[in-house]
Scaffold this motif. Structure first.
Motif, short mmCIF file in Angstrom:
data_model
loop_
_atom_site.label_atom_id
_atom_site.label_comp_id
_atom_site.label_asym_id
_atom_site.label_seq_id
_atom_site.Cartn_x
_atom_site.Cartn_y
_atom_site.Cartn_z
N UNK A 36 3.12 0.18 -0.93
CA UNK A 36 2.27 -0.18 0.19
C UNK A 36 1.51 -1.47 -0.08
N UNK A 37 1.30 -1.74 -1.35
CA UNK A 37 0.50 -2.91 -1.70
C UNK A 37 1.31 -4.22 -1.63
N UNK A 82 -4.49 7.58 -11.58
CA UNK A 82 -5.59 6.62 -11.56
C UNK A 82 -6.93 7.29 -11.23
N UNK A 124 -3.91 4.91 5.11
CA UNK A 124 -4.55 5.27 3.85
C UNK A 124 -5.84 6.04 4.10
N UNK A 151 7.16 4.31 -6.18
CA UNK A 151 5.79 4.74 -5.91
C UNK A 151 5.33 4.28 -4.52
N UNK A 152 5.15 5.25 -3.61
CA UNK A 152 4.69 4.86 -2.27
C UNK A 152 3.34 4.13 -2.34
N UNK A 153 2.50 4.55 -3.27
CA UNK A 153 1.20 3.91 -3.38
C UNK A 153 1.35 2.43 -3.68
N UNK A 154 2.21 2.10 -4.66
CA UNK A 154 2.35 0.70 -5.05
C UNK A 154 3.13 -0.10 -4.03
N UNK A 188 -8.45 0.70 -3.09
CA UNK A 188 -7.09 0.60 -2.57
C UNK A 188 -7.10 -0.07 -1.19
N UNK A 190 3.29 10.02 -0.39
CA UNK A 190 2.20 9.31 -1.09
C UNK A 190 1.46 10.29 -2.00
N UNK A 234 1.25 8.31 -9.38
CA UNK A 234 0.38 7.18 -9.74
C UNK A 234 -1.06 7.30 -9.23
N UNK A 235 -1.25 7.54 -7.94
CA UNK A 235 -2.66 7.65 -7.51
C UNK A 235 -3.40 8.77 -8.23
N UNK A 242 -11.54 5.32 -5.59
CA UNK A 242 -10.16 4.83 -5.69
C UNK A 242 -9.67 4.33 -4.33
N UNK A 295 -7.58 -3.81 -1.17
CA UNK A 295 -6.38 -4.61 -1.42
C UNK A 295 -5.71 -4.99 -0.10
N UNK A 296 -5.71 -4.07 0.85
CA UNK A 296 -5.10 -4.38 2.15
C UNK A 296 -5.92 -5.41 2.89
#
Lengths: 579, 94
Positions: free
Chosen positions: B57-58, A90, A132, B52-55, A113, A81, A86-87, A109, A116-117
C-alpha cells in the motif's frame, strides 16, 4: 484502585464493569503498561487482529450477497492486511519497546502509517488512507471490547466511559436498559450531558479530565454520582463501603417511592405542583413515574441539536403530540428553541460571536430566523388538540420581543385556520424570566402573558455577570446571592398582584437546599429534573407554610450568600438529614 | 552461472487509472503469495515486500508508474512472468 474526582451531576452510587467508548473524534489515550503486562497486551493485540479478521470475513460473505463483489473486495483487502505478519510485528515492537498499551500502540502505528500516505502526491492516496482508517477502527473496536451498537443487545449492565456523550447518545444508551451510569472526560454541571443524566436519574460524573485514559473496558468501577468520585478497580474495603452506601440509598429511595401517589402538600395543607423538565418526548413516562404532575419545561432545542439536522414541522408535531398524549391532559409547557450561547445547532449558520451569551441566542435567534421559528410554532399549535399544551418564550428581555413573538404566533394560527387545521385558540402563552431586565419589568410582561417561569440558570449568570462554564469564576455563580433572591421575590410579587402564575424551572427548583425558601416565597409550581421530584416532595411534606414563610423572610435579610447557604442548610437538615 | 537462474527482475508499467489502490494490491499480494520465491517490488529507490499488503500500500504507483518486480527463489521465473502480466493487464480493472 485509583480514585478520580469530577463533577457529580446526577446522584446515586453504582458498581459495575466499564465500557470505554472510543469515539471517532477522540484519539486513543496514551497509555503505558508495566513490563509484566507485555505478554498480556501482546495477547490482546493478537486476539484483536484475529477477531477483526474473522469479523471482516463474515461481513465480506454477507456483502458479496448484498452488494456484489466490489465491496467484498475491499473487505477482502482488509482481511488480507490483517493477515499480514508485518503490521502485527511492528505494533508488537511498540508494546515491547515503548511499553504502550495495545490500543495505543495500534493508534500510534496507524497514525504513522497514514502519514506516509499523506506525504504522497497522488490524488488517490486519500482513498488508501480511508481504507486504513477503517482497519484501525476495526482493531480498536476489538480492543475496546464492545461498541455502542452492541449495547443494544442483551448483556450485563455497564458503566459507560467516554470523552463526551451527546444527548441523543445518552438516550440511546438508556434505551438499551444496560446503562448503570456514565462518566466523561469533559463537561460541566450545566452541560447538556449533565442535565439529561439528572433527568433520566442515571448516576453520572462529568469533567473527570482523562478518565478515558485511566479506565479500560472491563475494569470494575464504583461511580458515586452524589460526590463526584470514581474508583477504578476498587479493593475489598472500598467495595464494602460501596455496598453499605448502596443499601442506605436504596432504603431512602424506597421511602421516596412511597410518596409517588401523594400530593406535594405542606403539613398545613398548601399544595405545590412539582413538574418535570424534559428534552425528548420519551422522558414523559419517567417523569410521571417520579410523581410529576406535568411538564413545566420541554427544552425543544434538543430536537434541533440532533445530527440529522433540524426537524421538519411534521417531525416536531409528532414529538409534541407524543409528549402531550403521554401526559393525558396534564400540563405540557413547550419552550420554543433556546439555541445559541452554548447550544449550537449542527448545520446551522453561526457567525462566531465574541460574547455568545450576550449575542444572537434564544428568542432573538428565533425572531431573526422565521423560517425555523414559524414551523416550530405551527407544530406546537397543531399539537394543542392532543392535551394541555402551553407555549413559553425564552430569554425575553424587552416587551417588544414578547409582542413580536405573539404576533408571529397569531400569524401562524391564522394560517393554520385557513388551511383547515384543528387547534385550541386559547393556548396559554408564557414568558421566561431569565434576565434582570425581565425581572425588573415583570409587571409589564405580566400584563401581556398568561404565566411566567423563572429560569434561574440564566438569571443568575446575567445578574451576577458570571459565566457558569468558566472555571476561573464559576465559584461566584450561586443562586444564593441576595441579588438573585431579591429579583425572584420581585417577580413572585408581581405574579401575586397581577394574578399571573409564576413558577421556577431552573436547576434551583430541584436543589433541596432551596425548596423551603421557594415554597415560603409563595411559589406554587416548581419544575425540575424528574429524579429530584421525590426529594422535593419529601421536604415539602415535612414542613408547614408558616415555617417556610419564616425561613423565606429570614433569608432575605442576609447580606451574603454564605449566610444564606448556612441558614438554609440548617433548616433543610431539620427535615431532610442526608443532603 | 550455469545453474537455473534464482533471481529474475522485470520492469512493468502500471496501466490502470486509479493506480495501486486496495483492490489491485489485494490481487497482487494474493498472486505473489502463491510462489515460494521472495518477491520485491521496487519504484526508484523504494522497495517493498510483494507479499505484504501493508507494504504494498505504501508504494506510490499511479497510472504510468514503472515498477520493477524482483523475484528470488526456485519459481522466480514463473512468478515474475505471472505478476508482470497481472500488472500490465491492469489488475483486471479499467
Amino acid at each position: 484502585m485509583p480514585l478520580m474526582r469530577g463533577i457529580g451531576v446526577s446522584s446515586g452510587v453504582v458498581l459495575g464493569p466499564a465500557i470505554v467508548l472510543e469515539t471517532e473524534e477522540t484519539r486513543v489515550p496514551r497509555r503505558t503498561i508495566q513490563r509484566a503486562q507485555i505478554p498480556h497486551e501482546m495477547g490482546l493485540l493478537a486476539k484483536a487482529f484475529e477477531s477483526a479478521r474473522i469479523a471482516i470475513g463474515q461481513e465480506r460473505v454477507e456483502f458479496s450477497h448484498r452488494a456484489g463483489t466490489e465491496l467484498a473486495d475491499i473487505f477482502g483487502f482488509h482481511e488480507r492486511w490483517l493477515a499480514d505478519p508485518k503490521p502485527l510485528k511492528e505494533i508488537e515492537q511498540l508494546i515491547d519497546e515503548k511499553l504502550y498499551s495495545a490500543a495505543y500502540a495500534v493508534s500510534v502505528f496507524m497514525r504513522r502509517y497514514r502519514r506516509r500516505f499523506q506525504e504522497m502526491a497522488s490524488p488517490f492516496l486519500q482513498e488508501r488512507a480511508k481504507d486504513v482508517v477503517d482497519i484501525e477502527r476495526r482493531l480498536l473496536h476489538e480492543l475496546s471490547g464492545e461498541s455502542r451498537d452492541e449495547l443494544q443487545g442483551e448483556g450485563d449492565p455497564v458503566i459507560i466511559v467516554a470523552h463526551d456523550l451527546t444527548p441523543s447518545q445518552i438516550v440511546a444508551l438508556d434505551k438499551s436498559k444496560r446503562l448503570l451510569g456514565f462518566v466523561t472526560d469533559v463537561g460541566g454541571p450545566t452541560s447538556h450531558t449533565a442535565i439529561i443524566a439528572a433527568g433520566l436519574g442515571i448516576p453520572a460524573i462529568v469533567g473527570l479530565g482523562n478518565i478515558t485514559a485511566n479506565a479500560s473496558s472491563g475494569d470494575t468501577l464504583i461511580l458515586d454520582g452524589t460526590h463526584g468520585v470514581v474508583v477504578i478497580n476498587p479493593d475489598t474495603t472500598q467495595k464494602k463501603e460501596y455496598a453499605e452506601r448502596a443499601v442506605h440509598l436504596q432504603e431512602v429511595r424506597a421511602n421516596l417511592a412511597e410518596l409517588r401517589e401523594m400530593f406535594a402538600e405542606t403539613k398545613d395543607g398548601y399544595i405545590v405542583q412539582l413538574l418535570g423538565n424534559i428534552e425528548f418526548p420519551d422522558e414523559v413516562p419517567g417523569c410521571i413515574a417520579q410523581g410529576a404532575t406535568g411538564i413545566g419545561l420541554f427544552r425543544t432545542e434538543f430536537l434541533f441539536m440532533q445530527d440529522s439536522g433540524p426537524p421538519s414541522e411534521e417531525q416536531q408535531y409528532e414529538a409534541y403530540k407524543t409528549a402531550a398524549e403521554a401526559l393525558a391532559d396534564r400540563p405540557l409547557v413547550i419552550r420554543t428553541m433556546d439555541v445559541g450561547g452554548d447550544k449550537l445547532m449542527p448545520g446551522g449558520t453561526w457567525e462566531p460571536e465574541k460574547n455568545p451569551f450576550l449575542g444572537l441566542r434564544s428568542i432573538r435567534y428565533s425572531l431573526q430566523h422565521l423560517s425555523i421559528f414559524r414551523p416550530q410554532l405551527r407544530a406546537i399549535v397543531r399539537a394543542s388538540v392532543h392535551g394541555d399544551v402551553r407555549i413559553m418564550f425564552p430569554l425575553i428581555s424587552r416587551i417588544m420581543e414578547l409582542r413580536q413573538a405573539k404576533f408571529v404566533l397569531n400569524l401562524v394560527k391564522e394560517e393554520l385556520e385557513e388551511e383547515g387545521f384543528d387547534f385550541k385558540s386559547d393556548i396559554p402563552v408564557g414568558v421566561m424570566i431569565e434576565t434582570p431586565a425581565a425581572a425588573i419589568c415583570a409587571r409589564e410582561l405580566a400584563h401581556e402573558c398568561n404565566f411566567m417561569s423563572i429560569g434561574t440558570n440564566d438569571l443568575i449568570q446575567y445578574t451576577l455577570a458570571v459565566d457558569r462554564a468558566n472555571e476561573r469564576v464559576a465559584q461566584l455563580y450561586t443562586a444564593a446571592d441576595p441579588s438573585v433572591l431579591r429579583l425572584i421575590r420581585a417577580v413572585v410579587r408581581v405574579g401575586q398582584r397581577q394574578k399571573v402564575p409564576v413558577s421556577v424551572c431552573g436547576e434551583m427548583a430541584g436543589d433541596p437546599m432551596f425548596t423551603i425558601w421557594l415554597v415560603g416565597m409563595g411559589l406554587q409550581t416548581l419544575s425540575m429534573a424528574a429524579s429530584n421530584i421525590p426529594r422535593a416532595k419529601k421536604i415539602i411534606r415535612s414542613i408547614t407554610m408558616t415555617d417556610a414563610r419564616r425561613v423565606a423572610r429570614r433569608v432575605l435579610s442576609f447580606e451574603t450568600e454564605r449566610e444564606v447557604l448556612n441558614f438554609l442548610r440548617d433548616e433543610t437538615r431539620k427535615v431532610w438529614g442526608d443532603i | 552461472m550455469s545453474s537455473p537462474s534464482t533471481r529474475v527482475e522485470r520492469e512493468v508499467t502500471v496501466p490502470n487509472k486509479q493506480g495501486l489502490h486496495a483492490r489491485p494490491v489485494l490481487r497482487f499480494v494474493d498472486l505473489a503469495s502463491k510462489f515460494d520465491s521472495s518477491i520485491r517490488v521496487c519504484k526508484r529507490d523504494t522497495a517493498v515486500d510483494g507479499k505484504s499488503p501493508m507494504e504494498m500500500m505504501l508504494l506510490e504507483a499511479t497510472q504510468g508508474t514503472v515498477l520493477k518486480i524482483v523475484a528470488e527463489g526456485a519459481d522466480c521465473e514463473k512468478a515474475v512472468t505471472e505478476l508482470s502480466r497481472l500488472v500490465s493487464d491492469g489488475f483486471g480493472e479499467e
